[in-house]
Design a protein around this motif. Structure first.
Motif, short mmCIF file in Angstrom:
data_model
loop_
_atom_site.label_atom_id
_atom_site.label_comp_id
_atom_site.label_asym_id
_atom_site.label_seq_id
_atom_site.Cartn_x
_atom_site.Cartn_y
_atom_site.Cartn_z
N LEU A 105 11.99 21.46 -25.64
CA LEU A 105 11.92 22.75 -24.95
C LEU A 105 13.18 22.97 -24.15
CD1 LEU A 105 8.34 22.30 -23.49
CD2 LEU A 105 8.96 24.02 -25.18
N PHE A 106 13.75 24.15 -24.28
CA PHE A 106 14.94 24.48 -23.50
C PHE A 106 14.73 25.79 -22.77
CE2 PHE A 106 16.42 21.99 -27.17
CZ PHE A 106 17.03 20.94 -26.49
N GLY A 107 14.78 25.71 -21.47
CA GLY A 107 14.71 26.92 -20.65
C GLY A 107 16.11 27.31 -20.24
N THR A 108 16.49 28.51 -20.60
CA THR A 108 17.87 28.91 -20.37
C THR A 108 17.95 30.08 -19.41
OG1 THR A 108 17.71 30.29 -22.33
CG2 THR A 108 18.73 28.15 -22.60
N PRO A 109 19.00 30.13 -18.65
CA PRO A 109 19.19 31.26 -17.75
C PRO A 109 19.15 32.56 -18.54
CG PRO A 109 20.84 29.57 -17.35
CD PRO A 109 20.12 29.18 -18.59
N GLY A 110 18.58 33.58 -17.93
CA GLY A 110 18.35 34.80 -18.68
C GLY A 110 19.53 35.75 -18.77
N GLN A 111 20.48 35.60 -17.89
CA GLN A 111 21.56 36.58 -17.87
C GLN A 111 22.37 36.54 -19.16
OE1 GLN A 111 20.74 34.28 -15.61
NE2 GLN A 111 21.94 34.57 -13.76
N GLU A 112 22.90 37.69 -19.49
CA GLU A 112 23.60 37.78 -20.76
C GLU A 112 24.80 36.84 -20.84
OE1 GLU A 112 24.43 41.65 -22.20
OE2 GLU A 112 22.54 42.49 -21.46
N ARG A 113 25.37 36.51 -19.69
CA ARG A 113 26.54 35.65 -19.75
C ARG A 113 26.20 34.27 -20.27
NH1 ARG A 113 27.03 32.95 -14.30
NH2 ARG A 113 29.20 32.56 -14.79
N PHE A 114 24.93 33.95 -20.34
CA PHE A 114 24.56 32.63 -20.85
C PHE A 114 24.15 32.68 -22.32
CE2 PHE A 114 23.67 32.15 -16.25
CZ PHE A 114 24.67 31.22 -16.00
N TRP A 115 24.38 33.80 -22.93
CA TRP A 115 23.97 33.91 -24.32
C TRP A 115 24.73 32.98 -25.23
CZ3 TRP A 115 22.65 39.70 -25.69
CH2 TRP A 115 21.45 40.02 -25.04
N PHE A 116 25.89 32.52 -24.80
CA PHE A 116 26.60 31.56 -25.65
C PHE A 116 25.74 30.31 -25.86
CE2 PHE A 116 27.65 30.00 -21.47
CZ PHE A 116 27.73 28.63 -21.63
N MET A 117 24.89 30.01 -24.88
CA MET A 117 23.99 28.87 -25.06
C MET A 117 22.88 29.23 -26.04
SD MET A 117 23.76 28.07 -21.04
CE MET A 117 22.39 26.93 -21.06
N TRP A 118 22.40 30.43 -25.93
CA TRP A 118 21.31 30.85 -26.80
C TRP A 118 21.72 30.86 -28.25
CZ3 TRP A 118 17.93 35.31 -24.65
CH2 TRP A 118 17.57 35.01 -23.32
N ASN A 119 22.96 31.23 -28.51
CA ASN A 119 23.40 31.28 -29.90
C ASN A 119 23.20 29.95 -30.57
OD1 ASN A 119 24.16 33.94 -29.84
ND2 ASN A 119 26.27 33.52 -29.27
N SER A 143 16.12 39.61 -23.56
CA SER A 143 15.68 38.48 -24.37
C SER A 143 15.00 38.95 -25.64
CB SER A 143 14.70 37.61 -23.58
OG SER A 143 15.19 37.32 -22.30
N ILE A 144 14.16 39.97 -25.49
CA ILE A 144 13.43 40.48 -26.66
C ILE A 144 14.41 41.04 -27.69
CG2 ILE A 144 11.85 42.30 -27.41
CD1 ILE A 144 10.36 41.82 -24.71
N ASP A 145 15.35 41.83 -27.22
CA ASP A 145 16.38 42.35 -28.12
C ASP A 145 17.08 41.22 -28.85
OD1 ASP A 145 15.84 44.90 -27.33
OD2 ASP A 145 17.57 45.09 -25.99
N TYR A 146 17.41 40.23 -28.07
CA TYR A 146 18.18 39.12 -28.63
C TYR A 146 17.43 38.45 -29.77
CZ TYR A 146 20.92 34.89 -29.01
OH TYR A 146 21.67 33.88 -29.49
N PHE A 147 16.18 38.09 -29.53
CA PHE A 147 15.44 37.34 -30.56
C PHE A 147 15.06 38.23 -31.74
CE2 PHE A 147 14.48 34.70 -26.72
CZ PHE A 147 15.30 33.65 -27.10
N GLU A 148 14.83 39.50 -31.47
CA GLU A 148 14.59 40.42 -32.59
C GLU A 148 15.82 40.45 -33.50
OE1 GLU A 148 13.58 44.21 -30.93
OE2 GLU A 148 11.43 43.79 -30.92
N ARG A 149 16.98 40.54 -32.87
CA ARG A 149 18.21 40.62 -33.64
C ARG A 149 18.46 39.34 -34.43
NH1 ARG A 149 21.27 42.32 -29.34
NH2 ARG A 149 22.46 40.40 -29.31
#
Ligand code: GTP
Ligand code: MG
Lengths: 220, 150
Positions: A105-119, A143-149
């Protein structure tokens, strides 16, 4: 050598290094054979850390947002770590199932600047939990937009904060303009049972998406 | 957005690699401790890639850093990169590079996943699922059952 480690798997210097899958079936003494990633996302203070902590033991994990140039010897990694003030902490927890199957399980900061981790995290992930707070639903849009995409399977779990008004899942689905197949459920991230139900709902959803479901009408 | 984590191969090794993140700035910059490399050679290592020691002896043990020796010891038991980063208290990017060195020198291997034949949950075709674990219905069903039973 065997430093202070809380995990029940200290390195065993005398253990054979092959035949790793011959151990006990519960997977606790052996290392994982297969690891499945689940992301826990959502806005600030929505309960990400709480949820990961409710279903697993939280362990420290850092990744880099940016590293400063440092010049140190090969044996001085601790020095490097100390100087990289831009490391980002993630919530990290592991659920060990039987036969070497482990959920990471990975909980990541929600701000868009952390999206490099989400990728990276979303690549090959089983799925994601988007936590939402009805007082600040807009905080979960990103977050929803991100995972939908990304096409990452996700569920929306609405954290029931005491002070927040209660809504029915279908109201939240409408407010978030979610696809009808995306599960929405209410939860209390502080409680293991509730947090576990969220994960169950996500795995059911992921299973439906790969067409292997034997689960019928599992969720509203 | 191109960055190492997303898997864009970096074959340069020029020491000038940089991945820029719109808001966060440089995501990775070369650093001396890993001899200027920002990522391991070869395929990118996922955060849940499981490494396991091959049991081979290091040709020149003295060339391994203390952290690599500790990592190697941990990998006697299969360990995901996230486990190693957490246990060694090092940032993930550092773990990636050190792990790359251990892989290159044949001291550790990536543990490959192959679906175990499971007579109880055999899929209708009788063939094992060929894809990745996260899309294997049999594995997901197993996870589901066990999660429910927790
Ligand atoms: N009533 C209630 N409180 C909760 C729930 N989940 C979390 N909290 C509380 O909300 C606060 C924030 O929770 P965290 O888990 O730290 O939230 P977070 O998403 O990790 O926060 P950041 O990492 O700062 O973005 C804590 O005080 C929790 O105890 C919930 O389901 N119900
Ligand atoms: Mg938190």
């Amino acid at each position: 050598m065997s430093s202070a480690r809380s995990e029940p798997h200290p390195p065993e210097p005398d253990a054979p290094t092959d035949g790793a899958s011959d151990g006990p079936a519960d997977g606790s003494a052996d290392g994982p054979r297969v690891a499945l990633k689940i992301l826990v996302a959502g806005g600030f203070g929505v309960g990400k850390t709480t949820l990961v902590g409710a279903v697993s033991e939280i362990r420290p994990l850092r990744t880099e947002e940016a590293l400063t140039d440092v010049s140190v010897g090969v044996d001085d990694l601790d020095g490097v770590a100390a100087k990289t003030t831009t490391t980002v902490a993630m919530d990290f927890g592991r659920i060990t199932l039987r036969d070497g199957v482990a959920i990471y399980l990975f909980g990541t900061p929600g701000q868009e600047r952390f999206w490099f981790m989400w990728n990276e995290l979303s690549l090959g992930a089983l799925g994601a939990v988007v936590l939402a707070d009805t007082r600040r639903l807009t905080a979960s849009f990103a977050s929803i937009d991100y995972f939908e995409r990304k096409g990452t399977p996700f569920v929306v779990a609405v954290n029931c904060f005491d002070e927040a008004d209660r809504y029915e899942p279908h109201e939240i689905r409408t407010a978030l303009a979610l696809d009808p197949h995306v599960p929405v459920l209410l939860c209390d991230a502080r409680h293991a049972t509730s947090a576990k139900e969220v994960l169950v709902s996500l795995v059911e959803h992921a299973l439906r998406l790969v067409g292997g479901s034997r689960v019928q009408g599992a969720h509203p | 957005m191109d960055r190492d984590a997303a898997g864009a191969p970096d074959r340069g090794g020029t020491g000038r690699e940089r991945w820029l993140d719109a808001a966060a700035g440089p995501v990775v910059r070369p650093y001396a401790v890993t001899r200027g490399r920002t990522r391991p050679n070869g395929e990118p290592l996922d955060i849940v890639t499981i490494l396991v020691a091959t049991g081979r002896r290091p040709a020149e043990p003295g060339r391994l850093s203390r952290q690599q020796r500790r990592m190697l010891a941990l990998c006697r038991r299969p360990s995901a990169l996230a486990d190693l980063a957490s246990d060694l208290d090092l940032p993930l990017g550092v773990i990636r590079v050190l792990a790359g060195d251990l892989l290159d020198s044949g001291l550790v291997d990536v543990q490959r996943w192959s679906p175990a034949p499971d007579p109880l949950n055999a899929n209708p075709t009788g063939r094992p699922h060929a894809g990745a674990p996260h899309t294997d219905p049999n594995l997901l069903r197993k996870v589901l059952d066990e999660l429910r039973a927790l």
